[in-house]
Design a protein around this motif. Structure first.
Motif, short mmCIF file in Angstrom:
data_model
loop_
_atom_site.label_atom_id
_atom_site.label_comp_id
_atom_site.label_asym_id
_atom_site.label_seq_id
_atom_site.Cartn_x
_atom_site.Cartn_y
_atom_site.Cartn_z
N THR A 188 0.85 -1.19 0.00
CA THR A 188 0.00 0.00 0.00
C THR A 188 0.89 1.24 0.00
OG1 THR A 188 -0.14 -0.03 2.43
CG2 THR A 188 -1.92 -1.12 1.20
N GLY A 190 1.20 5.57 0.65
CA GLY A 190 0.64 6.70 1.39
C GLY A 190 1.73 7.72 1.65
N SER A 193 2.26 11.05 7.75
CA SER A 193 1.32 12.02 8.32
C SER A 193 1.97 12.84 9.43
CB SER A 193 0.08 11.32 8.85
OG SER A 193 -0.53 10.53 7.86
N THR A 211 1.36 7.13 9.52
CA THR A 211 1.19 7.09 8.08
C THR A 211 -0.25 6.76 7.71
OG1 THR A 211 1.91 6.04 6.01
CG2 THR A 211 1.90 4.67 7.97
N ASP A 212 -0.68 7.20 6.54
CA ASP A 212 -2.00 6.81 6.05
C ASP A 212 -1.91 5.64 5.07
OD1 ASP A 212 -0.97 8.04 3.81
OD2 ASP A 212 -2.70 9.36 3.48
N ALA A 214 -2.17 2.07 4.20
CA ALA A 214 -2.98 1.07 4.89
C ALA A 214 -2.11 -0.04 5.48
CB ALA A 214 -4.02 0.49 3.95
N PHE A 238 -2.24 -0.29 13.93
CA PHE A 238 -3.14 0.67 13.31
C PHE A 238 -4.29 0.94 14.27
CE2 PHE A 238 -4.56 -3.48 11.84
CZ PHE A 238 -5.93 -3.44 12.00
N THR A 240 -8.00 1.38 15.26
CA THR A 240 -9.26 0.87 14.75
C THR A 240 -10.33 0.88 15.82
OG1 THR A 240 -10.36 -1.03 13.73
CG2 THR A 240 -8.61 -1.52 15.30
N TYR A 245 -9.25 -0.93 8.90
CA TYR A 245 -8.30 0.18 8.87
C TYR A 245 -9.04 1.51 8.78
CZ TYR A 245 -4.19 2.89 7.61
OH TYR A 245 -3.19 3.81 7.60
N MET A 246 -8.54 2.51 9.51
CA MET A 246 -9.19 3.83 9.56
C MET A 246 -8.27 4.95 9.09
SD MET A 246 -11.07 3.46 13.28
CE MET A 246 -11.53 5.18 13.28
N GLY A 247 -7.18 4.60 8.41
CA GLY A 247 -6.30 5.62 7.87
C GLY A 247 -5.24 6.12 8.82
N ILE A 248 -5.07 5.44 9.96
CA ILE A 248 -4.05 5.86 10.93
C ILE A 248 -3.22 4.63 11.30
CG2 ILE A 248 -3.58 6.88 13.18
CD1 ILE A 248 -6.28 8.27 13.02
#
Length: 368
Positions: A188, A190, A193, A211-212, A214, A238, A240, A245-248
């Motif tokens: 993935t 990204g 962040s 990071t975003d 995934a 990550f 959740t 996954y929630m992007g964090i």
């Protein structure tokens, strides 16, 4: 509002073929950049994937674990693990299995992964991308940073170069590679962040890259790779609330991983330096003070008896701003840097006391 809408229509209808062509000309360099970026990503993935491994771990039965060895429900959720286990289940006392990822950084078979992936292992099996399988032994683990090191009996293995995580900045491209299933890898993309994330409750010493890109179940221990094809972090957790996954996502900086694994190879464990202070985040607010490189500080709120800090006459209220000339980013950053310094070595710190800057050399102790 009507006039604005009318003006927009006029602008749209006044586009001429020449104008459209100019837009195309302006977009062309962007398109070429995107094509080249895609090519670079493909090259990095092709070179990196052979060094990413699938790790399957057989563990002792959960029923034999003490309450202290089990993750709290909050951490179970944070790591995305299924916590629906039951002591009344007849299968509860059978051997359990877990899985994760790792990456080869040494051609002689040394593999970096997360400590929680190989915790309580009775058998570790590593599968390479060429489908070869090896039994692995644990070289050492450091639960305080969630870093583990295993080794397989092989040589001339593909590796990934390690980069410098101190150079990371928000917005840098990264790729997260993992092997959550045997013979199946995920990639993935990204950006970074944020850096220096701490106080998350994942490990004792935290300095995470956020990071975003995934990060999914089974990706723990896999590499986070920069645009140069270098590992700059190890995927660890990550955030959740649903199991998805929630992007964090969070990765351990490779500079921390490097220092810990060096000790694990040399002595099978990690020995940490000790200053003997309790700290909290603070900032410098002395307008007339000269030569201040950073206004972030770690404020001393407590000093251990018979500690290096006490012998150096550090005091409550002192604001530490640098260590060995490098500005610190708060209490957690200073704690991490001290912990990764060899015990009994000397460090130079700068601190503020009574609106004066003091520079002092202190000999660190060893954390017991």
């Amino acid at each position: 509002m009507k006039f604005a809408h009318y003006s927009l229509l006029i602008t749209i209808f006044c586009l001429t073929p020449a104008t459209a062509q100019s837009f195309a000309d302006e977009l062309q360099p962007t398109k070429e950049y995107l094509v080249r970026t895609a090519q670079v990503f493909s090259e990095i993935i092709e070179k990196s994937k052979p060094a990413v491994v699938y790790i399957q771990v057989s563990k002792k039965p959960r029923g034999n674990q003490s309450p202290q060895e089990l993750l709290s429900p909050e951490l179970e959720k944070f790591f995305g693990q299924d916590k629906n286990t039951n002591n009344d289940n007849p299968f509860f006392n059978q051997a359990t299995y877990s899985y994760g990822s790792g990456f080869i950084f040494n051609p002689d078979g040394y593999i970096i992964t997360n400590s929680h992936v190989i915790k309580d292992a009775t058998r570790i099996t590593v599968t390479l991308t060429d489908k070869r399988r090896f039994s692995a032994t644990t070289v050492g683990t450091d639960p305080k940073t969630d870093i583990g090191l295993i080794k397989i009996n092989a040589s001339q293995l593909p590796t990934i170069p390690l980069g410098n995580s101190d150079l990371l900045k928000s917005g840098h491209w990264v790729l997260a590679i993992g092997s959550p299933y045997e013979y199946i890898q995920t990639v993935t993309a990204g950006i970074v962040s944020a850096t220096g994330r701490n106080s998350l409750g994942i490990s004792d010493y935290e300095n995470f890259i956020q990071t975003d890109a995934a990060i999914s179940l089974g990706n723990s221990g896999g590499p986070l790779i920069n645009i140069e094809g270098e590992v700059i972090g190890m995927n660890t957790a990550f955030l959740t609330q649903t199991g998805g996954y929630m992007g964090i996502g969070f990765a351990i900086p490779i500079n921390m991983v490097r220092k810990v694994t060096e000790q694990l190879i040399d002595q099978g464990k990690v020995t940490r330096a000790w200053l003997g202070v309790a700290l909290k985040d603070d900032s410098v607010d002395v307008p007339d003070l000269q030569d201040i490189t950073s206004y972030q500080a770690a404020k001393i709120v407590g000093i251990k008896k018979d500690s290096p800090a006490e012998y150096a006459d550090l005091r409550k209220g002192d604001l530490i701003i640098t260590i060995d000339g490098a500005p610190i980013a708060g209490a957690a950053d200073l704690r991490n840097r001290v912990s990764l310094t060899p015990p009994y070595s000397e460090v130079t710190i700068e601190y503020i006391r009574n609106q004066l800057k003091i520079v002092q050399t202190i000999k660190l102790g060893v954390l017991r």
